[in-house]
Design a protein around this motif. Sequence first.
Motif, PDB file in Angstrom:
ATOM      1  N   LEU A  27      -2.093   2.313  -3.747  1.00 45.66           N
ATOM      2  CA  LEU A  27      -0.661   2.606  -3.760  1.00 45.66           C
ATOM      3  C   LEU A  27      -0.342   4.005  -3.253  1.00 45.66           C
ATOM      4  O   LEU A  27       0.815   4.309  -2.937  1.00 45.66           O
ATOM      5  CB  LEU A  27      -0.101   2.414  -5.172  1.00 45.66           C
ATOM      6  N   ASP A  58       5.876  -1.349  -9.031  1.00 42.42           N
ATOM      7  CA  ASP A  58       5.716  -1.307  -7.567  1.00 42.42           C
ATOM      8  C   ASP A  58       5.785  -2.735  -7.041  1.00 42.42           C
ATOM      9  O   ASP A  58       4.892  -3.544  -7.288  1.00 42.42           O
ATOM     10  CB  ASP A  58       4.383  -0.662  -7.179  1.00 42.42           C
ATOM     11  N   ARG A  60       5.279  -3.905  -4.244  1.00 42.62           N
ATOM     12  CA  ARG A  60       4.309  -4.263  -3.198  1.00 42.62           C
ATOM     13  C   ARG A  60       3.117  -5.017  -3.776  1.00 42.62           C
ATOM     14  O   ARG A  60       2.249  -5.459  -3.024  1.00 42.62           O
ATOM     15  CB  ARG A  60       3.822  -2.997  -2.490  1.00 42.62           C
TER      16      ARG A  60
END
Length: 292
Positions: A27, A58, A60
């Motif tokens: 990350l 997050d 993602r």
Amino acid sequence: MSEPCVTIGIPVYNAEDMIAECLDCLLSQTYKNIHVVISDNASTDGTQAIIERYAAIDNRITYLRRPENVGPVKNFRGLVDAAETPFFLWRAHDDLSSADYVERLVAAFDRTPDALLAVPTVMTYRNDRPVTIARPREPQGTQLRQIADLLYDSHASWFYGMWRTDALRGILDYVNRAYPDPWGSDHLVMYPVFIRRAVAMAPEAQFSQRVIWKEANRSMRIVPAMHLIRLRRAYWKACLHNIDEAGFSGARKLALKGITFFYVGKRVARVGKIIRVAIRQVLALFKSKTRK
């Protein structure tokens, strides 16, 4: 974002000891357009709670949990099937990389547009102590010399470099059928790329392979001789298939078969090793019978 998205697939099983460090590493990559997909092979420890905590902050991260353990081969493959991006890389939960790892590998593809795999420098640590550094270098000389260098000098962790997703799927479609065993499969997946010399070198990208000894690894060292023979035969047949698919013919095809014969011994098991294993196993069987 204008950069192509990269899927990073993490196959995990009982990874609570290092998964947080792995996710922190990914990350914080300088290349931000990534999609981290984690396939949990039915972990029984605290892996799920840790990943869900990261996924909550997050977007993602995508977390996929299997209801039962399907083994490593299917878990690795499932991540590739789930990818919807032009580039893909695997990441083991106990490995790390430099902050610019993804950025450097994408740049390597830009420099080498015909490449199917971009590979980094691999630093191997054993119990957190550095052991070796393997830097990729551009192969030199004739076509066969370059292929031989790629085959014999390749590092197993190049498997964790960056792939063109569609090309990787095609390779896995064949390898998973012809050689459905984890032993040596990383090099077999890379074999068709090497004989085509479709590799982009990214020595500035740093990959840290951490070899952690666990008691569970002990059983992996006990391989019956007949199993090694079957694996060697299947590996050899898969390599011959790839040679045919790559269009080699005549003297070059014959020479590449010779190079590959010794390569198979290096990646699976040399004939001498199989004989020694067989002798040890026969002697062990004889001793067990004489004690009865």
